[in-house]
Enzyme design. Sequence first.
Site, PDB file in Angstrom:
ATOM      1  N   ARG A 108       4.912  10.899  -2.518  1.00 12.91           N
ATOM      2  CA  ARG A 108       4.650  10.607  -1.117  1.00 12.91           C
ATOM      3  C   ARG A 108       5.886  10.877  -0.257  1.00 12.91           C
ATOM      4  O   ARG A 108       6.940  10.270  -0.485  1.00 12.91           O
ATOM      5  CB  ARG A 108       4.280   9.123  -1.029  1.00 12.91           C
ATOM      6  CG  ARG A 108       4.149   8.597   0.352  1.00 12.91           C
ATOM      7  CD  ARG A 108       4.177   7.078   0.367  1.00 12.91           C
ATOM      8  NE  ARG A 108       3.966   6.609   1.707  1.00 12.91           N
ATOM      9  CZ  ARG A 108       4.234   5.392   2.124  1.00 12.91           C
ATOM     10  NH1 ARG A 108       4.691   4.495   1.285  1.00 12.91           N
ATOM     11  NH2 ARG A 108       4.027   5.050   3.373  1.00 12.91           N
ATOM     12  N   ASN A 153       8.041  -5.680  -0.899  1.00 12.12           N
ATOM     13  CA  ASN A 153       7.916  -4.550   0.031  1.00 12.12           C
ATOM     14  C   ASN A 153       6.436  -4.458   0.368  1.00 12.12           C
ATOM     15  O   ASN A 153       5.650  -3.878  -0.379  1.00 12.12           O
ATOM     16  CB  ASN A 153       8.418  -3.248  -0.604  1.00 12.12           C
ATOM     17  CG  ASN A 153       8.412  -2.099   0.407  1.00 12.12           C
ATOM     18  OD1 ASN A 153       7.848  -2.223   1.497  1.00 12.12           O
ATOM     19  ND2 ASN A 153       9.026  -0.984   0.043  1.00 12.12           N
ATOM     20  N   ARG A 206      13.061   4.450  12.604  1.00 12.48           N
ATOM     21  CA  ARG A 206      11.779   5.158  12.616  1.00 12.48           C
ATOM     22  C   ARG A 206      10.940   4.728  13.835  1.00 12.48           C
ATOM     23  O   ARG A 206      11.487   4.211  14.801  1.00 12.48           O
ATOM     24  CB  ARG A 206      11.074   4.924  11.277  1.00 12.48           C
ATOM     25  CG  ARG A 206      11.932   5.406  10.087  1.00 12.48           C
ATOM     26  CD  ARG A 206      11.248   5.189   8.768  1.00 12.48           C
ATOM     27  NE  ARG A 206      10.062   5.991   8.624  1.00 12.48           N
ATOM     28  CZ  ARG A 206       9.133   5.804   7.665  1.00 12.48           C
ATOM     29  NH1 ARG A 206       9.297   4.827   6.778  1.00 12.48           N
ATOM     30  NH2 ARG A 206       8.075   6.574   7.606  1.00 12.48           N
ATOM     31  N   ALA A 247       3.178  -0.866   4.803  1.00 11.53           N
ATOM     32  CA  ALA A 247       2.609  -0.862   6.159  1.00 11.53           C
ATOM     33  C   ALA A 247       2.124  -2.247   6.593  1.00 11.53           C
ATOM     34  O   ALA A 247       2.132  -2.569   7.787  1.00 11.53           O
ATOM     35  CB  ALA A 247       1.468   0.144   6.230  1.00 11.53           C
ATOM     36  N   HIS A 293      12.785  -2.718   2.160  1.00  7.15           N
ATOM     37  CA  HIS A 293      12.188  -1.440   2.541  1.00  7.15           C
ATOM     38  C   HIS A 293      13.087  -0.329   2.029  1.00  7.15           C
ATOM     39  O   HIS A 293      14.323  -0.461   2.054  1.00  7.15           O
ATOM     40  CB  HIS A 293      12.019  -1.336   4.060  1.00  7.15           C
ATOM     41  CG  HIS A 293      11.121  -2.390   4.600  1.00  7.15           C
ATOM     42  ND1 HIS A 293       9.754  -2.334   4.451  1.00  7.15           N
ATOM     43  CD2 HIS A 293      11.396  -3.560   5.209  1.00  7.15           C
ATOM     44  CE1 HIS A 293       9.225  -3.420   4.967  1.00  7.15           C
ATOM     45  NE2 HIS A 293      10.194  -4.193   5.436  1.00  7.15           N
ATOM     46  N   TYR A 298      11.031   8.898   1.109  1.00  6.67           N
ATOM     47  CA  TYR A 298      11.006   7.883   0.053  1.00  6.67           C
ATOM     48  C   TYR A 298      11.592   8.353  -1.284  1.00  6.67           C
ATOM     49  O   TYR A 298      11.615   7.584  -2.245  1.00  6.67           O
ATOM     50  CB  TYR A 298       9.560   7.403  -0.151  1.00  6.67           C
ATOM     51  CG  TYR A 298       8.956   6.784   1.099  1.00  6.67           C
ATOM     52  CD1 TYR A 298       9.462   5.586   1.600  1.00  6.67           C
ATOM     53  CD2 TYR A 298       7.913   7.401   1.785  1.00  6.67           C
ATOM     54  CE1 TYR A 298       8.931   5.013   2.750  1.00  6.67           C
ATOM     55  CE2 TYR A 298       7.374   6.834   2.933  1.00  6.67           C
ATOM     56  CZ  TYR A 298       7.892   5.643   3.408  1.00  6.67           C
ATOM     57  OH  TYR A 298       7.373   5.080   4.553  1.00  6.67           O
ATOM     58  N   GLU A 335      12.689  -9.600   1.561  1.00  2.00           N
ATOM     59  CA  GLU A 335      11.910  -8.452   2.055  1.00  2.00           C
ATOM     60  C   GLU A 335      12.734  -7.183   1.869  1.00  2.00           C
ATOM     61  O   GLU A 335      13.920  -7.172   2.216  1.00  2.00           O
ATOM     62  CB  GLU A 335      11.621  -8.673   3.551  1.00  2.00           C
ATOM     63  CG  GLU A 335      10.930  -7.497   4.228  1.00  2.00           C
ATOM     64  CD  GLU A 335      10.744  -7.706   5.728  1.00  2.00           C
ATOM     65  OE1 GLU A 335      10.988  -8.831   6.238  1.00  2.00           O
ATOM     66  OE2 GLU A 335      10.356  -6.734   6.395  1.00  2.00           O
ATOM     67  N   PRO A 363       0.783  -1.231   0.000  1.00  2.00           N
ATOM     68  CA  PRO A 363       0.000   0.000   0.000  1.00  2.00           C
ATOM     69  C   PRO A 363       0.823   1.295   0.000  1.00  2.00           C
ATOM     70  O   PRO A 363       1.854   1.375   0.657  1.00  2.00           O
ATOM     71  CB  PRO A 363      -0.822  -0.097   1.296  1.00  2.00           C
ATOM     72  CG  PRO A 363      -0.140  -1.112   2.125  1.00  2.00           C
ATOM     73  CD  PRO A 363       0.518  -2.058   1.174  1.00  2.00           C
ATOM     74  N   ASN A 364       0.319   2.225  -0.764  1.00  2.00           N
ATOM     75  CA  ASN A 364       0.858   3.590  -0.875  1.00  2.00           C
ATOM     76  C   ASN A 364       2.151   3.690  -1.679  1.00  2.00           C
ATOM     77  O   ASN A 364       2.624   4.789  -1.950  1.00  2.00           O
ATOM     78  CB  ASN A 364       1.043   4.231   0.520  1.00  2.00           C
ATOM     79  CG  ASN A 364      -0.260   4.297   1.276  1.00  2.00           C
ATOM     80  OD1 ASN A 364      -1.246   4.830   0.769  1.00  2.00           O
ATOM     81  ND2 ASN A 364      -0.301   3.729   2.475  1.00  2.00           N
TER      82      ASN A 364
HETATM   83  C1  DQA Z   1       8.271   1.018   3.862  1.00  3.41           C
HETATM   84  C2  DQA Z   1       8.350   1.226   5.386  1.00  3.41           C
HETATM   85  C3  DQA Z   1       6.998   1.006   6.020  1.00  3.41           C
HETATM   86  O1  DQA Z   1       7.083   1.204   7.417  1.00  3.41           O
HETATM   87  C4  DQA Z   1       5.986   1.990   5.457  1.00  3.41           C
HETATM   88  O2  DQA Z   1       4.709   1.737   6.005  1.00  3.41           O
HETATM   89  C5  DQA Z   1       5.947   2.011   3.979  1.00  3.41           C
HETATM   90  C6  DQA Z   1       7.193   1.887   3.224  1.00  3.41           C
HETATM   91  C7  DQA Z   1       9.608   1.346   3.163  1.00  3.41           C
HETATM   92  O3  DQA Z   1       9.780   0.907   2.039  1.00  3.41           O
HETATM   93  O4  DQA Z   1      10.445   2.054   3.733  1.00  3.41           O
HETATM   94  O5  DQA Z   1       4.908   2.222   3.376  1.00  3.41           O
HETATM   95  O6  DQA Z   1       7.985  -0.352   3.617  1.00  3.41           O
END
Ligand code: DQA
Length: 138
Positions: A17, A71, A104, A74, A97, A22, A95, A9-10
């Site tokens: 964003r 990835n 964080r 959230a 990020h 990011y 995995e 998501p997102n």
């Molecule tokens: C994320 C880190 C997550 O905590 C966050 O909710 C994201 C992006 C990252 O790629 O840094 O949406 O996965």
Amino acid sequence: MKIIIINGPNLNLLGKREPEVYGDTTFDDYFSKLQFKFKEVQLEYFQSNVEGELIGKLQEAGFSHDGIVLNAAAYTHTSVGIGDAVKAIETPVVEVHISNTFSREDFRHISYISPAAKGVILGFGLQSYDLAIQSFLE
Ligand code: DQA
């Protein structure tokens, strides 16, 4: 070699964003660079904001691909279902990020995916994806 990147998501909003966290590159632009760099890899990309769709894609790719770069955004920190899907499939999952989730908020220090992942790469910006793909090639 068939590898799929699955984004949660997102992450469709990358580039717009929270650019201070990011970056300002869209994932489509970055994906084109990855395709150019890893010409020998059959590279696919899937993004969804819906937990069940991410589980569906993991189940589908999890028996047909050589590697999954995930990835879950959230959902990493909340989804038992995605963690169980990673455990259930045969294809190894790396995995990733973009941000260093450990620098964080505390809730981002928990991952339901890490215990079942082949490895975890985080904090290198979009380069985290590049490193994950390389890990499947070496
Ligand atoms: C994320 C880190 C997550 O905590 C966050 O909710 C994201 C992006 C990252 O790629 O840094 O949406 O996965």
